[in-house]
Scaffold this motif. Structure first.
Motif, mmCIF file in Angstrom:
data_model
loop_
_atom_site.group_PDB
_atom_site.id
_atom_site.type_symbol
_atom_site.label_atom_id
_atom_site.label_comp_id
_atom_site.label_asym_id
_atom_site.label_seq_id
_atom_site.Cartn_x
_atom_site.Cartn_y
_atom_site.Cartn_z
ATOM 1 N N GLY A 107 1.161 -5.040 -3.291
ATOM 2 C CA GLY A 107 0.377 -4.718 -2.113
ATOM 3 C C GLY A 107 1.273 -4.230 -0.994
ATOM 4 O O GLY A 107 2.395 -4.725 -0.816
ATOM 5 N N VAL A 167 -12.611 -8.057 -3.670
ATOM 6 C CA VAL A 167 -11.197 -8.122 -3.267
ATOM 7 C C VAL A 167 -11.064 -8.826 -1.923
ATOM 8 O O VAL A 167 -10.223 -9.720 -1.733
ATOM 9 C CB VAL A 167 -10.599 -6.698 -3.192
ATOM 10 C CG1 VAL A 167 -9.241 -6.718 -2.498
ATOM 11 C CG2 VAL A 167 -10.467 -6.099 -4.589
ATOM 12 N N TRP A 180 -1.889 -10.959 -4.848
ATOM 13 C CA TRP A 180 -3.018 -10.100 -4.515
ATOM 14 C C TRP A 180 -4.059 -10.157 -5.632
ATOM 15 O O TRP A 180 -3.699 -10.339 -6.804
ATOM 16 C CB TRP A 180 -2.561 -8.652 -4.340
ATOM 17 C CG TRP A 180 -1.610 -8.444 -3.213
ATOM 18 C CD1 TRP A 180 -0.264 -8.227 -3.309
ATOM 19 C CD2 TRP A 180 -1.922 -8.419 -1.809
ATOM 20 N NE1 TRP A 180 0.285 -8.071 -2.051
ATOM 21 C CE2 TRP A 180 -0.706 -8.187 -1.116
ATOM 22 C CE3 TRP A 180 -3.100 -8.573 -1.073
ATOM 23 C CZ2 TRP A 180 -0.650 -8.102 0.275
ATOM 24 C CZ3 TRP A 180 -3.040 -8.489 0.312
ATOM 25 C CH2 TRP A 180 -1.831 -8.255 0.970
ATOM 26 N N PRO A 181 -5.324 -10.022 -5.340
ATOM 27 C CA PRO A 181 -6.341 -10.001 -6.409
ATOM 28 C C PRO A 181 -6.112 -8.839 -7.361
ATOM 29 O O PRO A 181 -5.516 -7.821 -6.996
ATOM 30 C CB PRO A 181 -7.661 -9.861 -5.645
ATOM 31 C CG PRO A 181 -7.294 -9.357 -4.293
ATOM 32 C CD PRO A 181 -5.921 -9.872 -4.001
ATOM 33 N N ALA A 182 -6.583 -9.002 -8.568
ATOM 34 C CA ALA A 182 -6.398 -7.975 -9.593
ATOM 35 C C ALA A 182 -7.132 -6.690 -9.202
ATOM 36 O O ALA A 182 -8.168 -6.721 -8.534
ATOM 37 C CB ALA A 182 -6.902 -8.481 -10.935
ATOM 38 N N MET A 183 -6.584 -5.570 -9.646
ATOM 39 C CA MET A 183 -7.249 -4.290 -9.473
ATOM 40 C C MET A 183 -8.313 -4.176 -10.559
ATOM 41 O O MET A 183 -7.982 -4.153 -11.752
ATOM 42 C CB MET A 183 -6.237 -3.148 -9.584
ATOM 43 C CG MET A 183 -6.788 -1.785 -9.215
ATOM 44 S SD MET A 183 -5.609 -0.425 -9.560
ATOM 45 C CE MET A 183 -4.108 -1.003 -8.755
ATOM 46 N N THR A 231 -6.452 -4.460 3.267
ATOM 47 C CA THR A 231 -6.163 -5.453 2.254
ATOM 48 C C THR A 231 -5.650 -4.701 1.032
ATOM 49 O O THR A 231 -5.549 -3.469 1.042
ATOM 50 C CB THR A 231 -7.377 -6.332 1.940
ATOM 51 O OG1 THR A 231 -6.969 -7.404 1.065
ATOM 52 C CG2 THR A 231 -8.493 -5.547 1.255
ATOM 53 N N ASN A 232 -5.313 -5.420 -0.034
ATOM 54 C CA ASN A 232 -4.733 -4.810 -1.227
ATOM 55 C C ASN A 232 -5.259 -5.470 -2.480
ATOM 56 O O ASN A 232 -5.702 -6.626 -2.452
ATOM 57 C CB ASN A 232 -3.199 -4.972 -1.241
ATOM 58 C CG ASN A 232 -2.489 -4.175 -0.170
ATOM 59 O OD1 ASN A 232 -2.196 -3.004 -0.348
ATOM 60 N ND2 ASN A 232 -2.183 -4.824 0.957
ATOM 61 N N CYS A 233 -5.155 -4.766 -3.594
ATOM 62 C CA CYS A 233 -5.354 -5.375 -4.898
ATOM 63 C C CYS A 233 -4.408 -4.708 -5.893
ATOM 64 O O CYS A 233 -3.940 -3.594 -5.672
ATOM 65 C CB CYS A 233 -6.803 -5.276 -5.361
ATOM 66 S SG CYS A 233 -7.440 -3.600 -5.579
ATOM 67 N N ASP A 289 0.219 -11.986 -1.035
ATOM 68 C CA ASP A 289 -0.464 -11.731 0.225
ATOM 69 C C ASP A 289 0.173 -12.615 1.294
ATOM 70 O O ASP A 289 0.127 -13.842 1.195
ATOM 71 C CB ASP A 289 -1.950 -12.074 0.055
ATOM 72 C CG ASP A 289 -2.761 -11.866 1.318
ATOM 73 O OD1 ASP A 289 -2.182 -11.666 2.399
ATOM 74 O OD2 ASP A 289 -3.999 -11.926 1.222
#
Length: 214
Positions: free
Chosen positions: A69, A41, A90-93, A63-65, A83
């Motif tokens: 986010g 991430v 945001w990147p995938a969870m 940061t977030n996913c 972002d």
């Protein structure tokens, strides 16, 4: 009240308040994969220390996913799909993250939880989080799932008012806290992280906070 989960505690879920439980070592068996997921991430959405609406810089890097986010800046606290540092989604969870959160919620009595936001905090020595409520989400019927990885840290769990007395719980690597229902809007935070080293995370502690934000 201070509870040390490794000081004679039997490993069964610990009830803090109605709707709030600690699940000791619930994430421990998946911790190495979770640390790898955090690195993936952060490679897309790097850690950063966000600014509060009051102009202060947070001591924990974040940061977030996931689809949404959590962000903070001079304009306020909010969730958004992109972002602000990169301008990209945001990147995938990753599934290991989502599945863990859903399983922990079921274990704590909250079936049907499907997180759409995972806030990743990185605490280094001296970093802390003051008492606050999680209230930027749209549906307070959904619980919060919080996963600790790395160095131990003291978690503060208070009442529905900032001035209410807090419980102090030592959270260690792999511990998960879930709170919802009547405890959903309780104030919570962490004391400053003490120096140390952990085999999987080095001189820091990661916290994954899963929420249903949208």
């Amino acid at each position: 009240m201070t509870v040390d989960l490794f000081g004679g505690y039997d490993g069964q879920p610990l009830t803090l308040q109605s709707g709030a439980l600690v699940l000791p070592r619930f994430a421990e068996s998946r911790s190495a994969a979770l640390v790898q997921a955090i690195a993936a991430v952060a490679a897309v959405a790097p850690f950063r220390r966000m600014e509060t609406p009051g102009g202060f810089t947070m001591s924990a890097a974040m940061t977030n996913c996931g689809p949404l986010g959590w962000v903070s800046d001079r304009t306020g606290y909010r969730y958004q799909t992109d972002d602000p540092t990169t301008g990209k989604p945001w990147p995938a969870m990753l599934s290991i993250m989502r599945n863990l959160a859903m399983e922990a919620a079921v274990e704590a009595g909250f079936p049907g939880f499907e997180p759409d936001a995972c806030l990743v905090n990185r605490y280094q020595p001296g970093a802390r989080m003051s008492l606050h409520q999680d209230r930027n989400e749209q549906d307070f019927s959904q619980p919060i799932v919080s996963v600790s990885l790395g160095l131990s840290m003291v978690f503060l769990f208070g009442g529905l008012r900032r001035q209410d007395k807090t419980q102090k719980i030592t959270l260690s690597h792999g511990d998960v806290v879930v709170w919802g229902g009547p405890s959903r809007l309780r104030y919570h935070g962490v004391l400053a992280l003490k120096p140390g080293s952990h085999p999987q995370t080095g001189a820091c502690r990661y916290n994954l906070t899963f929420r249903r934000a949208g």
